[in-house]
Write an enzyme that holds these catalytic residues in place. Sequence first.
Site, PDB file in Angstrom:
ATOM      1  N   LYS A  38       6.679  -3.707  -4.272  1.00 53.09           N
ATOM      2  CA  LYS A  38       8.109  -3.402  -4.187  1.00 53.09           C
ATOM      3  C   LYS A  38       8.624  -3.590  -2.763  1.00 53.09           C
ATOM      4  O   LYS A  38       9.702  -4.118  -2.542  1.00 53.09           O
ATOM      5  CB  LYS A  38       8.351  -1.959  -4.652  1.00 53.09           C
ATOM      6  N   TRP A  96      -2.955  -2.633  -1.583  1.00 57.45           N
ATOM      7  CA  TRP A  96      -2.536  -3.975  -1.991  1.00 57.45           C
ATOM      8  C   TRP A  96      -3.255  -4.910  -1.025  1.00 57.45           C
ATOM      9  O   TRP A  96      -2.941  -4.951   0.166  1.00 57.45           O
ATOM     10  CB  TRP A  96      -1.018  -4.100  -1.867  1.00 57.45           C
ATOM     11  N   GLU A 113      19.074 -16.362  -8.800  1.00 60.50           N
ATOM     12  CA  GLU A 113      18.643 -14.992  -9.056  1.00 60.50           C
ATOM     13  C   GLU A 113      18.054 -14.862 -10.470  1.00 60.50           C
ATOM     14  O   GLU A 113      17.019 -14.222 -10.666  1.00 60.50           O
ATOM     15  CB  GLU A 113      19.816 -14.020  -8.847  1.00 60.50           C
ATOM     16  N   HIS A 152      19.304 -36.221 -10.075  1.00 64.76           N
ATOM     17  CA  HIS A 152      18.684 -36.868  -8.908  1.00 64.76           C
ATOM     18  C   HIS A 152      17.173 -36.663  -8.909  1.00 64.76           C
ATOM     19  O   HIS A 152      16.535 -36.726  -7.864  1.00 64.76           O
ATOM     20  CB  HIS A 152      19.323 -36.351  -7.622  1.00 64.76           C
ATOM     21  N   ARG A 184       4.991   0.390  -5.939  1.00 63.03           N
ATOM     22  CA  ARG A 184       4.902  -0.409  -4.716  1.00 63.03           C
ATOM     23  C   ARG A 184       3.942  -1.583  -4.880  1.00 63.03           C
ATOM     24  O   ARG A 184       3.962  -2.509  -4.075  1.00 63.03           O
ATOM     25  CB  ARG A 184       4.428   0.473  -3.549  1.00 63.03           C
ATOM     26  N   CYS A 237       0.816  -1.223   0.000  1.00 64.44           N
ATOM     27  CA  CYS A 237       0.000   0.000   0.000  1.00 64.44           C
ATOM     28  C   CYS A 237       0.847   1.268   0.000  1.00 64.44           C
ATOM     29  O   CYS A 237       1.905   1.315   0.625  1.00 64.44           O
ATOM     30  CB  CYS A 237      -0.888   0.036   1.227  1.00 64.44           C
ATOM     31  N   LYS A 267      14.202 -13.713 -11.272  1.00 65.29           N
ATOM     32  CA  LYS A 267      13.948 -12.533 -12.113  1.00 65.29           C
ATOM     33  C   LYS A 267      13.001 -12.895 -13.240  1.00 65.29           C
ATOM     34  O   LYS A 267      12.051 -12.190 -13.516  1.00 65.29           O
ATOM     35  CB  LYS A 267      15.291 -12.039 -12.673  1.00 65.29           C
ATOM     36  N   GLU A 292       9.286 -13.744 -11.928  1.00 65.27           N
ATOM     37  CA  GLU A 292       8.466 -12.665 -11.358  1.00 65.27           C
ATOM     38  C   GLU A 292       7.950 -11.690 -12.396  1.00 65.27           C
ATOM     39  O   GLU A 292       6.889 -11.101 -12.217  1.00 65.27           O
ATOM     40  CB  GLU A 292       9.185 -11.937 -10.210  1.00 65.27           C
ATOM     41  N   ASN A 349      -1.578   1.599   5.888  1.00 66.69           N
ATOM     42  CA  ASN A 349      -0.657   0.610   5.324  1.00 66.69           C
ATOM     43  C   ASN A 349      -0.222  -0.278   6.481  1.00 66.69           C
ATOM     44  O   ASN A 349       0.116   0.226   7.552  1.00 66.69           O
ATOM     45  CB  ASN A 349       0.552   1.341   4.711  1.00 66.69           C
ATOM     46  N   GLY A 350      -0.257  -1.602   6.293  1.00 66.16           N
ATOM     47  CA  GLY A 350       0.149  -2.518   7.358  1.00 66.16           C
ATOM     48  C   GLY A 350      -0.962  -3.510   7.661  1.00 66.16           C
ATOM     49  O   GLY A 350      -1.922  -3.634   6.899  1.00 66.16           O
TER      50      GLY A 350
HETATM   51  O1  M6R Z   1      13.451  -4.443  -0.015  1.00 66.58           O
HETATM   52  P1  M6R Z   1      14.058  -5.807   0.143  1.00 66.58           P
HETATM   53  O2  M6R Z   1      15.381  -5.916  -0.509  1.00 66.58           O
HETATM   54  O3  M6R Z   1      14.085  -6.268   1.568  1.00 66.58           O
HETATM   55  O4  M6R Z   1      13.065  -6.771  -0.643  1.00 66.58           O
HETATM   56  C1  M6R Z   1      13.270  -8.158  -0.626  1.00 66.58           C
HETATM   57  C2  M6R Z   1      12.451  -8.837  -1.681  1.00 66.58           C
HETATM   58  O5  M6R Z   1      11.085  -8.583  -1.492  1.00 66.58           O
HETATM   59  C3  M6R Z   1      12.834  -8.377  -3.102  1.00 66.58           C
HETATM   60  O6  M6R Z   1      14.189  -8.570  -3.349  1.00 66.58           O
HETATM   61  C4  M6R Z   1      12.008  -9.153  -4.152  1.00 66.58           C
HETATM   62  O7  M6R Z   1      12.357 -10.493  -4.147  1.00 66.58           O
HETATM   63  C5  M6R Z   1      12.171  -8.531  -5.537  1.00 66.58           C
HETATM   64  N1  M6R Z   1      10.899  -8.401  -6.169  1.00 66.58           N
HETATM   65  C6  M6R Z   1      12.996  -9.336  -6.449  1.00 66.58           C
HETATM   66  O8  M6R Z   1      13.162  -8.745  -7.684  1.00 66.58           O
END
Ligand code: M6R
Length: 606
Positions: free
Chosen positions: A601, A75, A479, A502, A27, A2, A483, A486, A99-100
């Site tokens: 985000k 959100w 990683e 395996h 966000r 949010c 990427k 997502e 937010n929260g």
């Molecule tokens: O703000 P942060 O680095 O703590 O966030 C951690 C993860 O939420 C963040 O890296 C997330 O996995 C990204 N969307 C990856 O691209």
Amino acid sequence: MCGIVGYIGKKDCTKILLDSLSKLEYRGYDSAGIAVFENSEIRVEKTKGRIAQLEEKIHRNGWINGSCGIGHTRWATHGEPSDVNSHPHGNANISIVHNGIIENYSKIKAFLETKGYVFESQTDTETVAKLLDYYYNGDPIDAIRNVISDIEGSYALGILFKDFPNKIYAVRKDSPLIVGVGDDEAFIASDIPAFLKFTNKYYLLETNEIVVLDNGKAEIFDKHGFTIQKELMVADWDMEAAEKGGYEHFMLKEINEQPSAISSTISPRIADGMPNLNECGLTQEKLASYSNIFVVACGTAMHAGLVGKYVIEQIGRIPVTVDVASEFRYRNPIITNKDLVIVVSQSGETADTLEALRLSKKMGADTLAIVNVVGSSISREADMVIYTHAGLEISVASTKAYSVQIAVFYLLAFELAYAKGAISKEECMRLTKELESVPAMLEIVLKQDVICKYVASTLVNAENLLYIGRGLDYAMSMEGSLKLKEISYIHSESYAAGELKHGTISLVTDAMPVIAVATQRNLFDKTVSNAKEVKARGGKVIFVTHNYINVDDDVADYKIGLPTIDDLLMPMLTVVPLQLIAYYTSVLRGNDVDKPRNLAKSVTVE
Ligand code: M6R
């Protein structure tokens, strides 16, 4: 997650709130709304969907003319995305955005129902609005203080009281909220980009400090209701940082910013050719004294920790355990006051990482935060902080934040290895010099754009994908896979290449492309064998390795070549084609690259 904004000044508040909300779109959200004082009445407009839909609705129902109001992008956590669940919540007298998560909302709701309150939404936020109404007796601060002593969980709240037109009240705990101050105007926001166009001056709010915005001024009270003076912070970001600067997406811009981001991260921390992290209080003696290191983080930040583990263990010879924060905090970890816990976070607000940090402190470990956002909760609570100086990262898919996090791990590993006597000064200087050469190398790697785009075009119709690698290349596979999944929504997994046979190799068919990362030359032949096993079963292989290495047809269909530096540092280069492949696959599939579905985000709830 949010986004909250609030504006008080002399300008068109509705316009500013909509504009500020659009700056927080990154966000992640599924509905939006605003509440603005119009002729001393609070007028609310809200809707499921995008800010553009909210704007349309406001145009349809008549523009809200006012100069003080609050806004929100939601959100969904409690209750589906819908008009009624959207914020603001409240009644004709009180309006709030939140937010929260209010963890004890059911109990409070049950209590309020006994007092005759009727609820129309499924949200926890409506409980806060009604609780405020219950406590309100003409003094907003009193009511807020009562509410925050009853509610449990995390919150950032922006509040309007009809009795106090042209004032905004706000308070926070474990959810970000900052106060922007400009000329004759003031703002509240979840993040700086919301008001950066108007001011770069802001106050940070500590837990349960209450701010009142009045006549463009911000007055801040502590939890006992006493006025307090706070340091005015100045953000060194400008509007350029919050705009796409000619790139089609923030993600592509941020991928291309990696050379300069890495320079900003490492340059101030290298003195006379040697790494120097004294700035955060991490002396060489201290570094050499730890028995164990734990790295705790989420998502991409956790993957940065995996690179850190390989590098620190390889040259520093200290055991490093990497944990996903949401697991760490509930697994009763064995940590002592001889250990160092490193938490890694771009936003500095990730709820699980923050709690893991608090747990580690409680257990007596030294804590070090590697954080991008200055003044964020994690940076404020850790014993020591290293800011990554990557600048503003807006795309949900983290790219430059990852690169600078691993750059910090290299500095840390070099200094630690030297402090422990595991490497000589000459070796430490050589490795540091290699690290300093990364930004220039990356400019070359970024020119691989075309081949990455071509590879993406071969993946665009895939439904499943595998990433494989060994050692540091396995960390990179993880990683790369995250990427891709997502932002392209293609299912992908990463596997330690040696683990493939395996079980997972049974999935390999001509419809299952495999990206094999093979930059670690001591493991190269082994990964080549694994790639051959995939090829022999009809799989299509994309091979990422050094430029100078030839790859035969029985190993791979496509090769992506990288310039050569010390193998230990290859992750700094390897990540770029993996990011670009994910980016172009997402673009070619027509996805909203910067705002992937269901993602936020900054994940401020657990
Ligand atoms: O703000 P942060 O680095 O703590 O966030 C951690 C993860 O939420 C963040 O890296 C997330 O996995 C990204 N969307 C990856 O691209």
